[in-house]
Design an enzyme around this catalytic site. Sequence first.
Site, PDB file in Angstrom:
ATOM      1  N   TRP A 187      -7.425  -8.581  71.703  1.00 36.37           N
ATOM      2  CA  TRP A 187      -6.130  -7.568  72.110  1.00 36.37           C
ATOM      3  C   TRP A 187      -5.411  -8.738  73.181  1.00 36.37           C
ATOM      4  CZ3 TRP A 187      -5.556  -5.387  77.170  1.00 36.37           C
ATOM      5  CH2 TRP A 187      -4.502  -4.828  77.564  1.00 36.37           C
ATOM      6  N   HIS A 188      -6.355  -8.949  74.324  1.00 39.25           N
ATOM      7  CA  HIS A 188      -5.535  -9.876  75.206  1.00 39.25           C
ATOM      8  C   HIS A 188      -5.094 -11.332  74.677  1.00 39.25           C
ATOM      9  CE1 HIS A 188      -8.472  -7.411  77.630  1.00 39.25           C
ATOM     10  NE2 HIS A 188      -7.581  -7.598  78.570  1.00 39.25           N
ATOM     11  N   GLY A 189      -5.536 -11.614  73.466  1.00 41.35           N
ATOM     12  CA  GLY A 189      -5.072 -12.859  72.907  1.00 41.35           C
ATOM     13  C   GLY A 189      -6.081 -13.434  71.966  1.00 41.35           C
TER      14      GLY A 189
END
Length: 387
Positions: A323-325
């Site tokens: 989700w962060h990357g």
Amino acid sequence: MTPYGNIAFFVIIGLLLLPTILLGLRGKSSKRYNLFISVIVLALIFGHSLNGTISLVLFTVFQVVLIVAYQRYRLQQNSGTIFIIAVLLSILPLILVKVLPILGLPHVFGFLGVSYITFKAVQMILETRDGLMKEKISVVELVYFLLFFPTVSSGPIDRWRRFTKDFHTVPSSEDYQKLLLSGINYIFVGFLYKFILAYLIYNYTLIYLPNHTYNYLTPFQGQLAYMYMYSFYLFFDFAGYSAFAVGVSRIMGIQTPINFNRPFASRNIKDFWNRWHMSLSFWFRDYVYMRFVLWMTKKKWLKNKFAISYIGFFLLFFLMGIWHGLEWHFVVYGLYHALLIISFDKFERWNKKHKRWPKNKWTHAIGVIITFHAVCFGFYIFSGTLF
């Protein structure tokens, strides 16, 4: 204009919220006025970019139509296939935002806060499926919930049923005074965290580490110092933003849940995830982990309940990581925390049987120290410096 990014934003918000405060102190409803100023603030946040504005409008219309359509369908039927399609459609824009830039392709839904709005939308589809949202949804209230400006950029992630209860509650003058004082207190905490502590840590230590270490530090000591300083910076910066969001929300009569509760005082890694970025971790716990475990248990594909739980932890933290990357350090960060959680669970079950680790103030202190260092190393991974 970036939310909570400079003093000008707070001056504008303060002026716009004056009628809200006056109405609240008189025990009057400020719902309509808050809806009005929300449009103004959203225009200030997203209006600098035509593409951003178009993206926000298209995305919001898409999610609202999807939620309302699925709710109407759910009142009549309950197909699992339709439910899965609705969830996938809801998260599709977020997936495109994450994947298309890596492929070198443009995307339309790249605007501030797309992740947090998506979480709210998916939550509503999931709870509709569970039969928890049978009442007819007002489109205006739904848009207000999805685009609630104090939390639109960085959370915390609220829940529809809790939010709409506050929205329809008009606090008495005495109750609003408590909300107002609480909101002001959170805003001052946010200033302390974001504009003083995070600023000092970043500008007087972090920018010199780890590549440009102080003369008296070895490269290893520089990396170690960076790990600790980055961990504190990340906390104060993000907790500051969250405190601002909670404070402004309470002034508007919405008791947005807090996001942080002294996470560095956690006695173990499970305790940490009950204190750190709580609205996100609880969201993934309730809507990913618990549903996966229940589904696997129901299907009886595995008989070992601990194996199901551990697979669920890997899924949970893998998704939280990406989700962060999609970069490797975010993936490794997520899997690292899955290993920490599983290792602690194994230790906890072993100790329950053998009773080698008593519960007292000394073991509590040792647990806090161990957890703190394990968490800081996780943030070191998260920073990307290790890779």
